[in-house]
Design an enzyme around this catalytic site. Structure first.
Site, PDB file in Angstrom:
ATOM      1  CE  LYS A 162       5.242  70.235  33.713  1.00  0.00           C
ATOM      2  NZ  LYS A 162       6.695  70.461  33.780  1.00  0.00           N
ATOM      3  CD  GLN A 183       9.718  69.888  35.854  1.00  0.00           C
ATOM      4  OE1 GLN A 183       8.727  69.408  35.312  1.00  0.00           O
ATOM      5  NE2 GLN A 183       9.880  71.196  35.975  1.00  0.00           N
ATOM      6  CG  ASP A 194       9.318  71.342  28.051  1.00  0.00           C
ATOM      7  OD1 ASP A 194       8.238  71.920  28.297  1.00  0.00           O
ATOM      8  OD2 ASP A 194      10.109  70.984  28.938  1.00  0.00           O
TER       9      ASP A 194
END
Ligand code: NDP
Length: 295
Positions: A55, A99, A122
């Protein structure tokens, strides 16, 4: 030999990242705005470390700012929440991603609900789920967005398309179904209690499998000519002491019947980070009152 057209998610994601890079360059030159993504990683989970590294790399390659906040596996919930709150307050940070999975002592829902919804790239915050469900502009979970971009690229206008989604998780099944509704598909959502799943799947012009069961969807579940999007990522024993990745669709049999199909790996998987970058650009534009460029 497969007959279906292969949907090349890797190539699509690469071209999407190029378009994102161009959009970022324009935002910098025209508005002095550099979108920035902050990732919080708690603990040492090897798979999470690889994801976070990728990422960060792809964020920088798109010309954006990237920050990694690593915290020990022993970090307390309060410490993680304090980190998230600090990022909420930082105007240079437009997207925050924590995460998952998180260590047991930390309540993931509490962490997600602490992220500023306008930085929730997200798309997991309940405010963003609610905005999506009510048709308002929202940050939408990355994998579902990737699925719909691939389906539109293959089928064009999805209006009136008979779509079946297998799986109803909050991170894939439900949001992908909501996005397909927004595209005016007729949507059926299936799950572990669905009766005669193969028969329901055979109705689909667009079949999306997000189940987490290796090669469950067989070729005779697929309507001839249908577009099949396989979200599943399952590691199975390859029989020679090694492992290999397979999807939720039995690719060999499904590819003989489908009109188009995503491979695993190389289908939906590569779209997820590209859509994360896209969400970050959109979040940066929204908070600065700039209309988001085409990407
Ligand atoms: P979940 O385990 O959260 O959800 C699975 C869903 O499948 C549930 O709704 C479950 O039904 C349903 N299901 C399970 N077994 C059956 C069955 N036998 N028949 C019908 N439905 C069934 O998984 P996720 O949604 O998180 O992930 C799905 C897959 O996608 C996984 O392989 C995951 O690795 C992959 N994935 C890939 C991503 C990417 O490409 N970047 C990102 C996220 C996920 P019920 O609700 O009734 O239990």
């Amino acid at each position: 030999m497969s007959e279906a057209t292969l949907i090349d998610g890797k190539a699509f994601a690469q071209s999407l990242r190029q378009r994102i890079g161009a959009a970022v360059a324009t935002l910098k030159s025209d508005h002095g705005l550099t979108p920035g993504l902050a990732v919080v990683l708690v603990g040492e989970d090897p798979a999470s470390q690889v994801y976070v590294r990728n990422k960060g790399k792809q964020t920088l390659e798109a010309g954006m700012n990237s920050w990694e906040h690593r915290m020990p596996a022993t970090a307390s919930e309060d410490e993680v929440l304090a980190q998230v709150r600090a990022l909420n307050e930082d105007p240079a940070v437009h997207g925050i991603l924590v995460q998952l999975p998180l260590p047991d002592q930390i309540d993931a829902n509490k962490v997600i609900d602490t992220i500023d919804p306008d930085k929730d790239v997200d798309g997991f915050h309940v405010i963003n789920s609610g905005r999506l469900a009510t048709g308002q502009p929202s940050l939408v979970a990355c994998t579902p967005v990737g699925c719909v971009l691939l389906a539109k690229d293959m089928l064009g206008d999805l209006s009136g398309v008979e779509a079946v989604v297998v799986g109803r998780s909050n991170i894939v099944g439900k949001p992908v179904a909501q996005l397909l509704l927004q595209e005016n598909c007729t949507v059926t959502i299936c799950h572990s209690r669905t009766k005669d799943l193969p028969e329901v799947c055979r109705r689909a012009d667009l079949l999306i499998a997000a189940v987490g069961r290796p090669e469950m969807v067989k070729g005779d579940w697929v309507k001839p000519g249908a577009c099949v999007i396989d979200v599943g990522i399952n590691r199975i024993d390859a029989g020679d002491g090694k492992t290999r990745l397979v999807g939720d669709v039995d690719f060999a049999s499904a590819a003989k019947v489908a009109g188009s199909i995503t491979p695993v790996p190389g289908g939906v998987g590569p779209m997820t980070i590209a859509c994360l970058l896209r969400n970050t650009v959109q979040a940066a534009c929204a908070v600065n009152g700039i209309s988001s460029p085409e990407m």
